[in-house]
Design a protein around this motif. Structure first.
Motif, PDB file in Angstrom:
ATOM      1  N   TRP A 112     -12.638 -45.115 -55.719  1.00 16.21           N
ATOM      2  CA  TRP A 112     -11.214 -44.868 -55.928  1.00 16.21           C
ATOM      3  C   TRP A 112     -10.919 -43.395 -56.200  1.00 16.21           C
ATOM      4  O   TRP A 112      -9.814 -42.926 -55.919  1.00 16.21           O
ATOM      5  CB  TRP A 112     -10.670 -45.742 -57.063  1.00 16.21           C
ATOM      6  CG  TRP A 112     -10.417 -47.147 -56.620  1.00 16.21           C
ATOM      7  CD1 TRP A 112     -11.046 -48.275 -57.042  1.00 16.21           C
ATOM      8  CD2 TRP A 112      -9.472 -47.580 -55.637  1.00 16.21           C
ATOM      9  NE1 TRP A 112     -10.575 -49.383 -56.381  1.00 16.21           N
ATOM     10  CE2 TRP A 112      -9.593 -48.981 -55.515  1.00 16.21           C
ATOM     11  CE3 TRP A 112      -8.537 -46.921 -54.847  1.00 16.21           C
ATOM     12  CZ2 TRP A 112      -8.821 -49.732 -54.634  1.00 16.21           C
ATOM     13  CZ3 TRP A 112      -7.764 -47.665 -53.961  1.00 16.21           C
ATOM     14  CH2 TRP A 112      -7.906 -49.055 -53.862  1.00 16.21           C
ATOM     15  N   PHE A 113     -11.903 -42.643 -56.731  1.00 14.24           N
ATOM     16  CA  PHE A 113     -11.695 -41.202 -56.876  1.00 14.24           C
ATOM     17  C   PHE A 113     -11.442 -40.565 -55.508  1.00 14.24           C
ATOM     18  O   PHE A 113     -10.690 -39.586 -55.392  1.00 14.24           O
ATOM     19  CB  PHE A 113     -12.916 -40.530 -57.521  1.00 14.24           C
ATOM     20  CG  PHE A 113     -13.160 -40.916 -58.951  1.00 14.24           C
ATOM     21  CD1 PHE A 113     -12.139 -41.403 -59.746  1.00 14.24           C
ATOM     22  CD2 PHE A 113     -14.429 -40.807 -59.508  1.00 14.24           C
ATOM     23  CE1 PHE A 113     -12.354 -41.770 -61.063  1.00 14.24           C
ATOM     24  CE2 PHE A 113     -14.660 -41.162 -60.829  1.00 14.24           C
ATOM     25  CZ  PHE A 113     -13.630 -41.643 -61.606  1.00 14.24           C
ATOM     26  N   VAL A 114     -12.086 -41.090 -54.478  1.00 11.68           N
ATOM     27  CA  VAL A 114     -11.873 -40.614 -53.111  1.00 11.68           C
ATOM     28  C   VAL A 114     -10.662 -41.289 -52.486  1.00 11.68           C
ATOM     29  O   VAL A 114      -9.776 -40.641 -51.922  1.00 11.68           O
ATOM     30  CB  VAL A 114     -13.132 -40.863 -52.248  1.00 11.68           C
ATOM     31  CG1 VAL A 114     -12.869 -40.465 -50.795  1.00 11.68           C
ATOM     32  CG2 VAL A 114     -14.327 -40.101 -52.799  1.00 11.68           C
ATOM     33  N   ASN A 115     -10.593 -42.615 -52.616  1.00  9.19           N
ATOM     34  CA  ASN A 115      -9.566 -43.373 -51.894  1.00  9.19           C
ATOM     35  C   ASN A 115      -8.168 -43.275 -52.492  1.00  9.19           C
ATOM     36  O   ASN A 115      -7.180 -43.474 -51.791  1.00  9.19           O
ATOM     37  CB  ASN A 115      -9.981 -44.846 -51.786  1.00  9.19           C
ATOM     38  CG  ASN A 115     -11.074 -45.046 -50.761  1.00  9.19           C
ATOM     39  OD1 ASN A 115     -11.262 -44.212 -49.882  1.00  9.19           O
ATOM     40  ND2 ASN A 115     -11.805 -46.138 -50.867  1.00  9.19           N
ATOM     41  N   ALA A 116      -8.059 -42.987 -53.797  1.00  9.10           N
ATOM     42  CA  ALA A 116      -6.725 -42.785 -54.372  1.00  9.10           C
ATOM     43  C   ALA A 116      -6.040 -41.614 -53.674  1.00  9.10           C
ATOM     44  O   ALA A 116      -4.825 -41.639 -53.431  1.00  9.10           O
ATOM     45  CB  ALA A 116      -6.821 -42.519 -55.869  1.00  9.10           C
ATOM     46  N   TYR A 117      -6.828 -40.596 -53.344  1.00  6.68           N
ATOM     47  CA  TYR A 117      -6.286 -39.454 -52.604  1.00  6.68           C
ATOM     48  C   TYR A 117      -5.971 -39.833 -51.169  1.00  6.68           C
ATOM     49  O   TYR A 117      -4.867 -39.605 -50.673  1.00  6.68           O
ATOM     50  CB  TYR A 117      -7.289 -38.301 -52.642  1.00  6.68           C
ATOM     51  CG  TYR A 117      -6.847 -37.091 -51.857  1.00  6.68           C
ATOM     52  CD1 TYR A 117      -6.014 -36.140 -52.430  1.00  6.68           C
ATOM     53  CD2 TYR A 117      -7.249 -36.894 -50.544  1.00  6.68           C
ATOM     54  CE1 TYR A 117      -5.586 -35.031 -51.719  1.00  6.68           C
ATOM     55  CE2 TYR A 117      -6.828 -35.796 -49.817  1.00  6.68           C
ATOM     56  CZ  TYR A 117      -6.003 -34.864 -50.411  1.00  6.68           C
ATOM     57  OH  TYR A 117      -5.578 -33.779 -49.694  1.00  6.68           O
ATOM     58  N   THR A 118      -6.954 -40.417 -50.474  1.00  4.21           N
ATOM     59  CA  THR A 118      -6.777 -40.670 -49.052  1.00  4.21           C
ATOM     60  C   THR A 118      -5.697 -41.716 -48.788  1.00  4.21           C
ATOM     61  O   THR A 118      -4.950 -41.611 -47.800  1.00  4.21           O
ATOM     62  CB  THR A 118      -8.099 -41.112 -48.401  1.00  4.21           C
ATOM     63  OG1 THR A 118      -8.630 -42.237 -49.108  1.00  4.21           O
ATOM     64  CG2 THR A 118      -9.114 -39.995 -48.430  1.00  4.21           C
ATOM     65  N   LEU A 119      -5.578 -42.723 -49.644  1.00  2.00           N
ATOM     66  CA  LEU A 119      -4.580 -43.766 -49.418  1.00  2.00           C
ATOM     67  C   LEU A 119      -3.164 -43.253 -49.687  1.00  2.00           C
ATOM     68  O   LEU A 119      -2.236 -43.545 -48.927  1.00  2.00           O
ATOM     69  CB  LEU A 119      -4.871 -44.989 -50.281  1.00  2.00           C
ATOM     70  CG  LEU A 119      -6.073 -45.827 -49.840  1.00  2.00           C
ATOM     71  CD1 LEU A 119      -6.347 -46.936 -50.844  1.00  2.00           C
ATOM     72  CD2 LEU A 119      -5.842 -46.412 -48.456  1.00  2.00           C
ATOM     73  N   SER A 120      -2.981 -42.512 -50.786  1.00  2.00           N
ATOM     74  CA  SER A 120      -1.649 -41.955 -51.048  1.00  2.00           C
ATOM     75  C   SER A 120      -1.301 -40.940 -49.965  1.00  2.00           C
ATOM     76  O   SER A 120      -0.154 -40.859 -49.509  1.00  2.00           O
ATOM     77  CB  SER A 120      -1.597 -41.307 -52.433  1.00  2.00           C
ATOM     78  OG  SER A 120      -2.539 -40.245 -52.538  1.00  2.00           O
ATOM     79  N   PHE A 121      -2.291 -40.187 -49.542  1.00  2.00           N
ATOM     80  CA  PHE A 121      -2.126 -39.235 -48.454  1.00  2.00           C
ATOM     81  C   PHE A 121      -1.668 -39.955 -47.191  1.00  2.00           C
ATOM     82  O   PHE A 121      -0.666 -39.609 -46.562  1.00  2.00           O
ATOM     83  CB  PHE A 121      -3.474 -38.544 -48.227  1.00  2.00           C
ATOM     84  CG  PHE A 121      -3.457 -37.353 -47.318  1.00  2.00           C
ATOM     85  CD1 PHE A 121      -3.761 -36.098 -47.811  1.00  2.00           C
ATOM     86  CD2 PHE A 121      -3.182 -37.479 -45.977  1.00  2.00           C
ATOM     87  CE1 PHE A 121      -3.768 -34.986 -46.969  1.00  2.00           C
ATOM     88  CE2 PHE A 121      -3.182 -36.391 -45.131  1.00  2.00           C
ATOM     89  CZ  PHE A 121      -3.479 -35.141 -45.625  1.00  2.00           C
ATOM     90  N   ALA A 122      -2.421 -41.004 -46.820  1.00  2.00           N
ATOM     91  CA  ALA A 122      -2.127 -41.717 -45.579  1.00  2.00           C
ATOM     92  C   ALA A 122      -0.777 -42.419 -45.626  1.00  2.00           C
ATOM     93  O   ALA A 122      -0.049 -42.459 -44.628  1.00  2.00           O
ATOM     94  CB  ALA A 122      -3.238 -42.736 -45.294  1.00  2.00           C
ATOM     95  N   SER A 123      -0.432 -42.970 -46.786  1.00  2.00           N
ATOM     96  CA  SER A 123       0.794 -43.766 -46.870  1.00  2.00           C
ATOM     97  C   SER A 123       2.053 -42.919 -46.725  1.00  2.00           C
ATOM     98  O   SER A 123       3.110 -43.432 -46.351  1.00  2.00           O
ATOM     99  CB  SER A 123       0.842 -44.519 -48.210  1.00  2.00           C
ATOM    100  OG  SER A 123       0.993 -43.623 -49.299  1.00  2.00           O
ATOM    101  N   MET A 124       1.947 -41.620 -47.008  1.00  2.00           N
ATOM    102  CA  MET A 124       3.140 -40.772 -46.994  1.00  2.00           C
ATOM    103  C   MET A 124       3.175 -39.749 -45.859  1.00  2.00           C
ATOM    104  O   MET A 124       4.149 -39.018 -45.721  1.00  2.00           O
ATOM    105  CB  MET A 124       3.249 -40.023 -48.331  1.00  2.00           C
ATOM    106  CG  MET A 124       3.566 -40.912 -49.525  1.00  2.00           C
ATOM    107  SD  MET A 124       5.094 -41.861 -49.310  1.00  2.00           S
ATOM    108  CE  MET A 124       6.301 -40.537 -49.301  1.00  2.00           C
TER     109      MET A 124
END
Length: 484
Positions: free
Chosen positions: A64-76
């Motif tokens: 989640w340290f990696v994916n919290a960034y990538t998912l919020s990035f991707a969603s917006m």
């Protein structure tokens, strides 16, 4: 009506002609924030073993340290591109840099895993406004004859961020503390905002309405699927909450496609995918991101967890892989118009798949470092042959008015791929190994990297569907004749 349109077009040309800046200044203005965002990805990856110890984080927390960034990035990403078209691309770009900088400071101040995860999400929202608009602003500001070369340099800066990430992360963690990998972004952001504001001209795209329903459906669907994949190995693939995440996420994504097909102002214009080239290059982007960045998540930790090297020593050992894109990407940008995107991207995927399989076949607890150098170099060349040609293919496959959305779509797919790659390969790792001992780590690493190699190989096959240089030339000639 015709006179009004001509007057409007003339006014647009006048606005765009104002404040023509040197190419070097434009490249710096769009690339420095890109460098900051790219550097941050692998800086964090190299620091994960230390963060795991100091924050008492689990494997799920690390993902989640990696994916919290990538998912919020991707969603917006798509929303940021749409807002930029509507409110001004430079204005939203500057807002993204500011938010990313503030999010970095929040990461450095985190004392619990959940705090770091939340701050990483804030960084991701800021990054979502930086990446697609940096390419759109560059494309709009550079003459067409220089565009491929400029995109190649832009890709080289991205490669530089990839190259320096592990080394900078290792040096900072060894010399200071892991918090400083985030503090480093703050002065860069403070400098980048006024510089970009001075150098870049404001530009606008089509002023369509925003699509909040599309944002909710797409972000919710991706988040639910990735959550299910991350927790599948630990909680069981048939457990109620994992199945709920996977099935619910798939349902939301299907709903997203149906909604976008009916919406008058879609966040993701499905008409873009009528182009075979656009569809193919995005599939390749997805498989590349899943296989390569999922593998990097695990390989970046190998030298620390298995062989006991310090973060800095581990980062230095990745340089044969991470330095190559910095050299190869600009060269690929210079020759892409002469040889075509299909050849370069296809070769890049073959190199990457072969390199990952090579690493998986030779990985052992006591393997000498020299054995890793050849596959690392091969992987780096493959990445360099991928970055710039993919950006060129995306820009060439969309009309000027759609280039912001096209860039946003491609970057969304890439970041979703990164999140899925980390989730899938970490799940394979957890099913076969653990952090208990070096041998247990290698036992999980080998099958995970093999899965990554297979996924990238699928992209190599799909790259055959990309248009050849001859196809592009014939299409351009046909469009010119039609226009006359």
């Amino acid at each position: 009506m015709t006179e009004t349109l001509e007057t409007s077009n003339a006014a647009t040309k006048v606005v765009n002609a104002v404040k023509q800046r040197p190419l070097a200044a434009i490249l710096a203005a769009v690339s420095i924030p890109m460098f900051m965002a790219t550097l941050d990805n692998l800086v964090v990856t190299m620091a994960l073993p230390v963060i795991r110890t100091e924050l008492h984080a689990s494997l799920s927390d690390l993902q989640w340290f990696v994916n919290a960034y990538t998912l919020s990035f991707a969603s917006m990403l798509l929303t940021a591109a749409a807002v930029g078209d509507r409110l001004g691309r430079r204005r939203v770009f500057l807002f993204g840099i500011t938010l990313f900088t503030l999010g970095s400071a929040a990461c450095a101040l985190a004392t619990e895993p959940w705090m770091l995860i939340a701050a990483r999400a804030a960084q991701g929202f800021g990054g979502a406004a930086i990446v697609p608009l940096s390419l759109t602003l560059l494309t709009a500001a550079v003459p067409e004859k220089m565009r491929s070369a400029a995109i190649g340099i832009w890709g080289g800066v991205t490669g530089l961020g990839v190259a320096l990430g592990p080394v900078v992360g290792g040096a900072v963690v060894d010399g200071l503390s892991w918090q400083w990998i985030f503090w480093l972004n703050v002065p860069i952001g403070i400098i980048a905002v006024p510089f970009a504001a001075r150098v870049l001209n404001e530009s606008f795209g089509s002023t369509v309405k925003l699509d909040p329903a599309g944002v909710v459906l797409s972000a919710g669907g991706v988040l639910a699927v990735v959550w299910g994949v991350i927790h599948g190995a630990g909680d069981g693939w048939t457990s109620a909450k994992v199945l709920t995440g996977l099935i619910g996420g798939a349902a939301l994504l299907i709903g997203f496609v149906l909604w976008e097909n009916r919406s008058a102002a879609p966040m993701l214009p499905l008409r873009l995918f009528r182009s075979r080239g656009f569809s193919a290059v995005n599939i390749v982007q997805f498989t590349f991101s899943v296989g390569v960045f999922g593998a990097i998540f695990l390989l970046a930790q190998y030298f620390q967890v298995v062989q006991g090297y310090s973060p800095l020593a581990s980062g230095i050992r990745t340089l044969p892989w991470t330095m190559a894109p910095m050299v190869v990407a600009p060269l690929a940008g210079l020759i892409v118009d002469r040889v075509g995107v299909r050849l370069l991207i296809g070769i890049g995927q073959v190199f990457l798949s072969a390199a990952l399989l090579w690493m998986a076949l030779i990985a052992t607890v006591d393997l000498s470092y020299g054995s890793f150098v050849p596959p690392f170099v091969l992987a780096g060349v493959g990445m360099g042959l991928t970055f710039a040609p993919i950006a060129t293919a995306i820009m060439a496959s969309a009309a000027p008015a759609d280039q912001g959305m096209a860039s946003g779509t491609n970057n969304t797919i890439r970041e979703v791929g990164v999140a899925m790659g980390v989730a899938i390969l970490a799940s394979v790792f957890a099913s076969h190994g653990s952090y208990i001992s070096p041998q247990h780590y290698v036992d999980g690493l080998i099958p995970a990297i093999k899965v990554g190699a297979v996924i990238v190989a699928v992209g190599a096959v799909v790259s055959l569907l990309l248009p050849s240089r001859k196809d592009v030339a014939e299409s351009t000639t046909g469009a010119t004749i039609s226009a006359h």
